[in-house]
Design an enzyme around this catalytic site. Structure first.
Site, PDB file in Angstrom:
ATOM      1  N   ALA A 231       0.834  -1.197   0.000  1.00 54.81           N
ATOM      2  CA  ALA A 231       0.000   0.000   0.000  1.00 54.81           C
ATOM      3  C   ALA A 231       0.873   1.254   0.000  1.00 54.81           C
ATOM      4  O   ALA A 231       1.854   1.337   0.739  1.00 54.81           O
ATOM      5  CB  ALA A 231      -0.920  -0.008   1.212  1.00 54.81           C
ATOM      6  N   ARG A 232       0.518   2.213  -0.869  1.00 53.86           N
ATOM      7  CA  ARG A 232       1.207   3.502  -0.969  1.00 53.86           C
ATOM      8  C   ARG A 232       2.707   3.347  -1.293  1.00 53.86           C
ATOM      9  O   ARG A 232       3.527   4.187  -0.934  1.00 53.86           O
ATOM     10  CB  ARG A 232       1.046   4.313   0.326  1.00 53.86           C
ATOM     11  CG  ARG A 232      -0.352   4.874   0.541  1.00 53.86           C
ATOM     12  CD  ARG A 232      -0.643   5.932  -0.510  1.00 53.86           C
ATOM     13  NE  ARG A 232      -1.875   6.654  -0.224  1.00 53.86           N
ATOM     14  CZ  ARG A 232      -3.052   6.376  -0.750  1.00 53.86           C
ATOM     15  NH1 ARG A 232      -3.161   5.351  -1.580  1.00 53.86           N
ATOM     16  NH2 ARG A 232      -4.117   7.088  -0.460  1.00 53.86           N
ATOM     17  N   SER A 233       3.038   2.262  -1.988  1.00 50.37           N
ATOM     18  CA  SER A 233       4.442   2.036  -2.349  1.00 50.37           C
ATOM     19  C   SER A 233       4.852   2.829  -3.575  1.00 50.37           C
ATOM     20  O   SER A 233       6.042   3.002  -3.846  1.00 50.37           O
ATOM     21  CB  SER A 233       4.675   0.543  -2.613  1.00 50.37           C
ATOM     22  OG  SER A 233       3.871   0.108  -3.696  1.00 50.37           O
ATOM     23  N   LYS A 235       3.275   1.992  -6.632  1.00 52.23           N
ATOM     24  CA  LYS A 235       3.113   1.054  -7.744  1.00 52.23           C
ATOM     25  C   LYS A 235       2.225   1.608  -8.848  1.00 52.23           C
ATOM     26  O   LYS A 235       2.481   1.379 -10.039  1.00 52.23           O
ATOM     27  CB  LYS A 235       2.594  -0.294  -7.245  1.00 52.23           C
ATOM     28  CG  LYS A 235       1.273  -0.253  -6.495  1.00 52.23           C
ATOM     29  CD  LYS A 235       0.939  -1.613  -5.917  1.00 52.23           C
ATOM     30  CE  LYS A 235      -0.411  -1.602  -5.208  1.00 52.23           C
ATOM     31  NZ  LYS A 235      -0.401  -0.700  -4.017  1.00 52.23           N
ATOM     32  N   ALA A 253     -10.317   0.683 -14.477  1.00 57.06           N
ATOM     33  CA  ALA A 253     -10.471   0.787 -13.026  1.00 57.06           C
ATOM     34  C   ALA A 253     -11.378  -0.335 -12.555  1.00 57.06           C
ATOM     35  O   ALA A 253     -12.568  -0.366 -12.886  1.00 57.06           O
ATOM     36  CB  ALA A 253     -11.061   2.149 -12.658  1.00 57.06           C
ATOM     37  N   THR A 254     -10.829  -1.271 -11.806  1.00 56.58           N
ATOM     38  CA  THR A 254     -11.607  -2.439 -11.379  1.00 56.58           C
ATOM     39  C   THR A 254     -12.336  -2.205 -10.060  1.00 56.58           C
ATOM     40  O   THR A 254     -13.076  -3.070  -9.612  1.00 56.58           O
ATOM     41  CB  THR A 254     -10.684  -3.660 -11.217  1.00 56.58           C
ATOM     42  OG1 THR A 254      -9.672  -3.352 -10.252  1.00 56.58           O
ATOM     43  CG2 THR A 254     -10.025  -4.024 -12.543  1.00 56.58           C
ATOM     44  N   HIS A 271      -6.182   9.645  -8.545  1.00 59.54           N
ATOM     45  CA  HIS A 271      -5.701   8.859  -9.690  1.00 59.54           C
ATOM     46  C   HIS A 271      -6.115   9.513 -11.001  1.00 59.54           C
ATOM     47  O   HIS A 271      -5.329   9.604 -11.947  1.00 59.54           O
ATOM     48  CB  HIS A 271      -6.259   7.431  -9.630  1.00 59.54           C
ATOM     49  CG  HIS A 271      -5.501   6.535  -8.704  1.00 59.54           C
ATOM     50  ND1 HIS A 271      -4.875   5.391  -9.138  1.00 59.54           N
ATOM     51  CD2 HIS A 271      -5.250   6.612  -7.384  1.00 59.54           C
ATOM     52  CE1 HIS A 271      -4.274   4.792  -8.109  1.00 59.54           C
ATOM     53  NE2 HIS A 271      -4.506   5.516  -7.035  1.00 59.54           N
ATOM     54  N   ARG A 275      -3.644  11.260 -14.282  1.00 56.57           N
ATOM     55  CA  ARG A 275      -3.547  10.654 -15.609  1.00 56.57           C
ATOM     56  C   ARG A 275      -3.610  11.711 -16.697  1.00 56.57           C
ATOM     57  O   ARG A 275      -4.275  12.731 -16.545  1.00 56.57           O
ATOM     58  CB  ARG A 275      -4.682   9.636 -15.802  1.00 56.57           C
ATOM     59  CG  ARG A 275      -4.656   8.496 -14.817  1.00 56.57           C
ATOM     60  CD  ARG A 275      -5.533   7.354 -15.289  1.00 56.57           C
ATOM     61  NE  ARG A 275      -6.946   7.666 -15.296  1.00 56.57           N
ATOM     62  CZ  ARG A 275      -7.787   7.415 -14.301  1.00 56.57           C
ATOM     63  NH1 ARG A 275      -7.332   6.879 -13.183  1.00 56.57           N
ATOM     64  NH2 ARG A 275      -9.065   7.697 -14.407  1.00 56.57           N
TER      65      ARG A 275
END
Length: 400
Positions: A231-233, A235, A253-254, A271, A275
Site C-alpha cells: 500500500a502507498r508504495s 506502484k 479501473a476495477t 488517480h 492521468r
C-alpha cells in the site's frame, strides 16, 4: 547524418551547481552531463553552450566547419563565450526554413512552451527532430508524412510530447528516441535507463556520436508488465509512467464507485487527476473481453480489486460455499483471466498488491483472500515479460 551530442543535460547541467540532492550527488564523473548541444555533420550546431569547443574536441570533432548556430530556447545566465570563427547564434522564427551551404534543410517548429524546435533534413534525406527543454510541438498534423529517423527531446520532462509525436506518426517503430535536457528530476544510472526503455527511448553519455540511418537495436518495450507492491508504495505511479509516452491508453479501473465513501472518492479523484487527459477510463471487472480485443494499451488497476469482485460473485467469503464448489468456481475465473493475458495482443500494464508480507489475517476469509491473491499474482506474473516490485517508490525489476 552524423550527430555528436556535445551535452545531454538540462540548461544548468547535471549536477546542478550547489545542489545537494541525491541525483546531483550521484551525477559525477562519467555520469555528469553538460547542457544539451548537438553538432550535425560538423556543419550545424544546435544550441551553443559553455565549453562546446572543448566538448567537441573530447569527442574527436571540431567546430571549425560550423556554418550555422541555432538556439532552441532562451539562454539565461552569464553570456556564453563564442569560439573564434563561429557564426552568431540565432533563433529562427517559427515556420522559417533555411538551406545551408552543407546541403542541410532546417525548418523551425512552433512549440507549446517558450522555445523553438528544429527539423533537420540532410542532403541524403535523413531526418532529425530536436526539441527544446520542456517543449512539445504545437499543431501536429494527424498523419505525419514520414517518421523521423531520430528524435532528441526532453523525454523525462515532457513524456506527453513523445506520445503526441507517436500519435501523429512523426515517431514510428524504427525511430530512435534519445533523451536530452536531462535534469535532477529524473533518476540517475540504471533506473534512468530502465524508465526510458519502458518508453522506447534511451540516454547516451556526453560526447556520443550517432549515425542516422545506421542499424541500431531499439529499446525493447515489454508488452505485458505486472507491477506489484504494498500500500502507498508508488506502484500505480510506476505503472502510469510506463504508458505516459503512448498515444492512446485505456485505464481500466476495477474498483468501480462506492456510494457514501468520501475516502474512496478522494482516492479515485487523485488517480484521475494524475492521468493524462487523452487517456480513456473504463470502470469494469470484465477483463477477459478487453484483453481479447485489439486496441490501444491497457492499464489495469488493480488485480486485488478484481479478485475481490470475483470472490463476491462465487460466494468465496463464506466457508460453506467455499467448500461446496466456491473454490473450484474461483479457480475457473482466475484461470480464464490468466489465459486471456497469455493470448492478448495488446500492451498491458497491470497493478496488483503484494500480499502475505505483513500480519496474518485474523479471519479465515481474510487468509483465503491473501492466499488466492498470492496464487493469482504468481500465475499472472508467469505470463508477463516483465515483473516489477515497487518498494518505497523504488522499482525493482524481478523479471525482464
Amino acid at each position: 547524418m552524423e550527430l555528436t551530442l556535445l551535452g545531454t543535460g538540462s540548461p544548468l547541467g547535471l549536477p546542478r551547481p550547489d545542489c545537494p540532492c541525491a541525483v546531483c550527488a550521484r551525477s559525477r564523473g562519467s555520469r555528469a552531463r553538460a547542457a544539451t548541444a548537438l553538432l550535425v555533420d560538423g556543419a550545424l550546431l544546435l544550441d551553443l553552450t559553455p565549453g562546446a569547443a572543448l566538448a567537441a574536441a573530447r569527442a574527436g570533432r571540431s567546430l571549425v566547419g560550423v556554418r550555422q548556430v541555432l538556439l532552441t530556447h532562451p539562454h539565461d545566465g552569464p553570456a556564453v563565450e563564442v569560439p573564434a570563427g563561429l557564426p552568431t547564434a540565432v533563433r529562427v522564427p517559427d515556420g522559417r526554413e533555411l538551406t545551408l551551404i552543407s546541403g542541410h534543410r532546417v525548418r523551425a517548429l512552433a512549440m507549446d512552451s517558450p522555445g523553438t524546435g528544429y527539423e533537420v533534413v540532410s542532403a541524403d534525406g535523413e531526418r532529425l527532430l530536436y526539441l527544446p527543454p520542456g517543449g512539445a510541438p504545437a499543431g501536429l498534423a494527424e498523419n505525419h508524412q514520414e517518421p523521423y529517423d531520430l528524435v532528441a527531446a526532453d523525454v523525462t520532462g515532457r513524456p506527453d510530447a513523445l506520445a503526441r509525436l507517436r500519435a501523429s506518426g512523426a515517431v514510428g517503430p524504427a525511430t530512435e528516441v534519445i533523451a536530452v535536457h536531462l535534469d535532477h528530476d529524473a533518476p540517475a544510472g540504471a533506473e534512468l535507463d530502465r524508465r526510458l526503455a519502458a518508453a522506447g527511448a534511451r540516454a547516451v553519455p556526453d560526447g556520443t556520436v550517432l549515425y542516422l540511418g545506421e542499424y541500431h537495436e531499439l529499446p525493447e518495450v515489454p508488452r505485458r508488465t505486472l507491477v506489484t507492491g504494498g500500500a502507498r508504495s508508488g506502484k500505480s505511479v510506476e505503472a502510469e509512467r510506463r504508458l505516459e509516452t503512448f498515444p492512446e491508453v485505456v485505464y481500466v479501473a476495477t474498483g468501480g464507485t462506492r456510494e457514501g465513501d468520501p475516502e474512496w472518492a478522494e482516492r479515485v479523484t487523485l488517480h484521475r487527476d494524475r492521468r493524462p487527459g487523452s487517456w480513456r477510463t473504463a470502470e469494469t471487472t470484465d477483463l477477459v473481453p478487453l484483453l481479447a480485443e485489439d486496441g490501444p494499451a491497457l492499464l489495469i488497476d488493480c488485480l486485488s480489486l478484481w479478485l475481490t469482485d470475483a470472490m463476491d460473485r462465487v460466494g468465496a467469503w463464506d466457508d460453506e460455499t467455499w467448500a461446496d464448489g466456491g473454490r473450484e468456481a474461483l479457480r475457473e475465473r482466475t484461470a480464464e483471466l490468466v489465459a486471456a493475458v497469455r493470448a492478448t495482443r495488446r500492451t498491458v500494464v497491470t497493478v496488483t498488491n503484494e500480499a502475505g508480507s505483513g500480519v496474518v489475517p485474523a479471519t479465515a476469509a481474510g487468509r483465503r483472500f491473501r492466499d488466492e491473491l498470492g496464487r493469482l499474482n504468481a500465475a499472472f506474473g508467469d505470463e508477463c515479460e516483465q515483473v516489477v516490485l515497487v518498494v518505497a517508490g523504488q522499482a525493482l525489476v524481478l523479471r525482464g
